[in-house]
Motif scaffolding. Structure first.
Motif, PDB file in Angstrom:
ATOM      1  N   LYS A  73      78.586   7.966  56.285  1.00  0.00           N
ATOM      2  CA  LYS A  73      78.421   7.052  55.170  1.00  0.00           C
ATOM      3  C   LYS A  73      76.916   6.895  55.002  1.00  0.00           C
ATOM      4  CE  LYS A  73      79.722   2.497  53.471  1.00  0.00           C
ATOM      5  NZ  LYS A  73      80.030   2.951  52.135  1.00  0.00           N
ATOM      6  N   GLN A 105      73.197   5.750  54.120  1.00  0.00           N
ATOM      7  CA  GLN A 105      72.530   4.440  54.148  1.00  0.00           C
ATOM      8  C   GLN A 105      71.150   4.559  53.562  1.00  0.00           C
ATOM      9  OE1 GLN A 105      72.514   2.938  58.134  1.00  0.00           O
ATOM     10  NE2 GLN A 105      74.657   3.320  58.415  1.00  0.00           N
ATOM     11  N   ALA A 144      78.707   5.270  61.319  1.00  0.00           N
ATOM     12  CA  ALA A 144      77.421   4.966  60.694  1.00  0.00           C
ATOM     13  C   ALA A 144      76.529   6.188  60.834  1.00  0.00           C
ATOM     14  CB  ALA A 144      76.789   3.758  61.378  1.00  0.00           C
ATOM     15  N   SER A 160      72.129  12.285  62.641  1.00  0.00           N
ATOM     16  CA  SER A 160      72.148  11.331  61.529  1.00  0.00           C
ATOM     17  C   SER A 160      72.174  12.054  60.191  1.00  0.00           C
ATOM     18  CB  SER A 160      70.914  10.426  61.580  1.00  0.00           C
ATOM     19  OG  SER A 160      69.740  11.172  61.337  1.00  0.00           O
ATOM     20  N   VAL A 174      70.916  10.579  56.346  1.00  0.00           N
ATOM     21  CA  VAL A 174      70.403   9.430  55.604  1.00  0.00           C
ATOM     22  C   VAL A 174      70.008   9.847  54.195  1.00  0.00           C
ATOM     23  CG1 VAL A 174      69.579   8.238  57.682  1.00  0.00           C
ATOM     24  CG2 VAL A 174      68.052   9.792  56.454  1.00  0.00           C
ATOM     25  N   THR A 201      81.129   9.064  50.972  1.00  0.00           N
ATOM     26  CA  THR A 201      81.035   9.657  52.301  1.00  0.00           C
ATOM     27  C   THR A 201      80.738  11.148  52.181  1.00  0.00           C
ATOM     28  OG1 THR A 201      82.593   8.049  53.182  1.00  0.00           O
ATOM     29  CG2 THR A 201      82.350  10.080  54.425  1.00  0.00           C
TER      30      THR A 201
END
Length: 148
Positions: free
Chosen positions: A146, A148, A18, A36, A38, A123
């Motif tokens: 992936k 989000q 995630a 991260s 995003v 991805t």
């Protein structure tokens, strides 16, 4: 317990974590930690973007110049993504100059880098490598996200 730089390099990245998962690796005495990735706002042309956040820790005894020593590239479906989207207003928390920092020995810098994505549902694979690796010995520090 935090792994050492040598242990971090041996940690394989997860196959498809995630966006909030973290992976770390060591690239020539500099530890890269992905925090991260995003979805960001569309750029000025209306194209979708993604914002990567990562840390760079200088474990060497000299100042590390990210602009001349580190390359971070993102890929979707095997093709590199444009890493200079132009926003009409920078997204909150995004600093387009953060990848141009110089980092003193022992210090850690947080970096945000934006990319124009070709498919917001696909991805994204991110790889950090030394900008100049004449011996082709450096292993990329990579992570898949992936969005989000």
């Amino acid at each position: 317990m935090t792994p050492t730089a040598a242990q971090q390099q041996k940690m394989p990245p997860a196959a498809s974590p995630a966006a909030t998962d973290t992976a770390s690796g060591n690239d020539g005495g500099v530890a890269i930690g992905y925090t991260s990735m995003v979805l960001g706002p569309n750029d000025y042309e209306g194209k979708p973007t993604a914002i990567l956040t990562y840390t760079v820790t200088n474990n060497t005894d000299k100042t590390y110049d990210m602009l001349t020593e580190l390359e971070v590239q993102a890929y979707q479906n095997g093709t590199s993504l444009d890493n200079f989207p132009i926003y009409t207003t920078d997204p909150k928390g995004y600093d387009s100059n953060s990848s141009h920092q110089k980092i003193q020995p022992g210090a850690t810098a947080t970096v945000t880098q934006a990319f124009v994505v070709s498919d917001p549902a696909a991805t994204v694979k991110v790889e950090a490598t030394p900008l100049f690796d004449f011996d082709n010995e450096a292993q990329p520090v990579s992570q898949e996200f992936k969005l989000q």
